[in-house]
Design an enzyme around this catalytic site. Sequence first.
Site, PDB file in Angstrom:
ATOM      1  N   GLU A  48       0.819  -1.209   0.000  1.00  0.00           N
ATOM      2  CA  GLU A  48       0.000   0.000   0.000  1.00  0.00           C
ATOM      3  C   GLU A  48       0.859   1.269   0.000  1.00  0.00           C
ATOM      4  O   GLU A  48       1.798   1.397   0.795  1.00  0.00           O
ATOM      5  CB  GLU A  48      -0.905  -0.021   1.233  1.00  0.00           C
ATOM      6  N   LYS A 117      -8.824   2.983  -2.759  1.00  0.00           N
ATOM      7  CA  LYS A 117      -9.242   2.488  -1.454  1.00  0.00           C
ATOM      8  C   LYS A 117     -10.582   3.126  -1.097  1.00  0.00           C
ATOM      9  O   LYS A 117     -10.744   4.352  -1.193  1.00  0.00           O
ATOM     10  CB  LYS A 117      -8.186   2.836  -0.401  1.00  0.00           C
ATOM     11  N   CYS A 153      -6.130  -2.967   1.803  1.00  0.00           N
ATOM     12  CA  CYS A 153      -6.021  -2.996   3.268  1.00  0.00           C
ATOM     13  C   CYS A 153      -7.380  -2.975   3.964  1.00  0.00           C
ATOM     14  O   CYS A 153      -8.031  -4.001   4.079  1.00  0.00           O
ATOM     15  CB  CYS A 153      -5.135  -1.841   3.743  1.00  0.00           C
TER      16      CYS A 153
END
Length: 585
Positions: A48, A117, A153
């Site tokens: 990430e 994200k 994530c």
Amino acid sequence: MTERADQFSITLAQLNPTVGDVAGNAAKVRAARARARADGADLVVLSELFIAGYPPEDLVLKPAFQSACRNAVEELARETADGGPAVLVGMPWVDDGKLYNACAFLDEGRIAAIRYKVNLPNYGVFDEKRVFARGPASGPVAIRGVRVGVPICEDTWLEESAEYENIVECLAETGAEILVVPNGSPYARGKADIRLSVSVARVTESGLPLVYLNQVGGQDELVFDGASFALNADLSVAAQLPAFEESITTLRWKREADGWRCTGPVAPQLDDDKTDYAACVLGLRNYVGKNGFPGVLLGVSGGIDSALCAAIAVDALGADRVRGVMLPFRFTAQVSLDDAAKLAKHLGIRYEVLPIAKAVHGFEEILSGTFTGLPRDITEENLQARARGTLLMAISNKTGAMVVTTGNKSEMSVGYATLYGDMNGGFNPIKDIYKTEVFRLSALRNVWKPDGALGPGGEVIPSNIITRPPTAELRENQTDQDSLPPYDMLDAILERLVEREEPLATIIAAGFDREVVARIDRLLNIAEYKRRQAAPGVKVTRRNFGRDRRYPITNRFRDDGRPLSEPDDTLVSRAGRASGEAFDG
């Protein structure tokens, strides 16, 4: 139309980026891609925000930094025209004036796809909602004939709330075949089990295999432990990468009748005390290395805290980059001098003794008129600590070596430390380690050392340091228990106050003495101003002082220890409850 693939090789690049080093991070991507190409991989995956380094905090709001990250990604994209592996790399990305936490899929000389994200964490050490916009949910990316879902994530850390969007469910419904999850998940004790549990739940719900890639390395207070893994759709472990070290590993997936499957290497994992020690070593190593210090120095008192810090420093940097300084005064016992010398010899570090009597007496002489008629008290004790701190900082200024400060979490909790004295320093590897664990880790280090540690094996901390009652040696015959309860009791109370935020009534009901609990709570509250000025240190518990626990310094609230009262719902009218209707008073 791309043919459906029956084999798919993914290279996991579990690497250690540096925040802000865009060129260096991009160079790591190139090196990983070269390894992936040599392995015949189809895709190489980075963690990430890898190009920026994670977490970039407010640096990511800087337009020049955003531009540098984009330029690096664009250049990497051009390089994929050579026909080698595709690249999936995390980056900050500006689109239509909004800044996103994103991953770019680079292939055939272009940025073939971008995924954002969606679920931004805003708890504990995370405050991504402050800097990033929430991304739109997207379907899988077609990579060499395989539909790869890329939840980033937090997108896999399912949370039942109105804000949370189930990205894994969305990807499964839109045809994903494999989930590849880039992460920036920092270490905390027991975190590996939590990650696995979360990932098992996502695999169970989606029926898809999952690749969990985490970064490794230290970034200020945070340590990322790596420990990346892959799960087959039947929940069997397809691969497990090592913790606390870089690893580039290629996993070969085969399409079978019931989906994709892989059998890869499984590295052994460490238990909690060993992982805590390894985290402290890596955190100190990277803080020193990434900030360009030539080495470290620390006050070596003959006590257990400085002994453990010295061992960690040698394991992190090597003995030639660690300097120990004993700073004795008239209250320093001969056994402390002897133990400190033995410690330095065992570790092989440079060691010197600088008595502080002249400095302390000089301060007392200067202050003698001001202090006329006043009794001696803790002020004179603190002068000793501040004389030591001044001398250590002077050596640091002269040599460029960073001072390692050595206070443990128990002491930092109750303020058992001297501001501008033994709190002086640039970094504290045991800041989040309670005193009882300091003893355990010291004993552990004498029988074990982590892979990659640069210190010697065998007993490095003299046994007398571990068995001797701890003392600050600021007055005659002093021990820590003169002013604090036994550390096993203190730490048990602090764990409930700090990690669990338990009310005093709950702690007392668990069997702890009311007066002791109230006193520890008071000390915890009034020491906040000291903790705000303390050096950063490695996070190992669920709540460290700093990024996790943010209390005001000016704070008059005190828990009086009475049981919490139940809410009186009869006082809240139905019409007055939160709603979209206007208040009509």
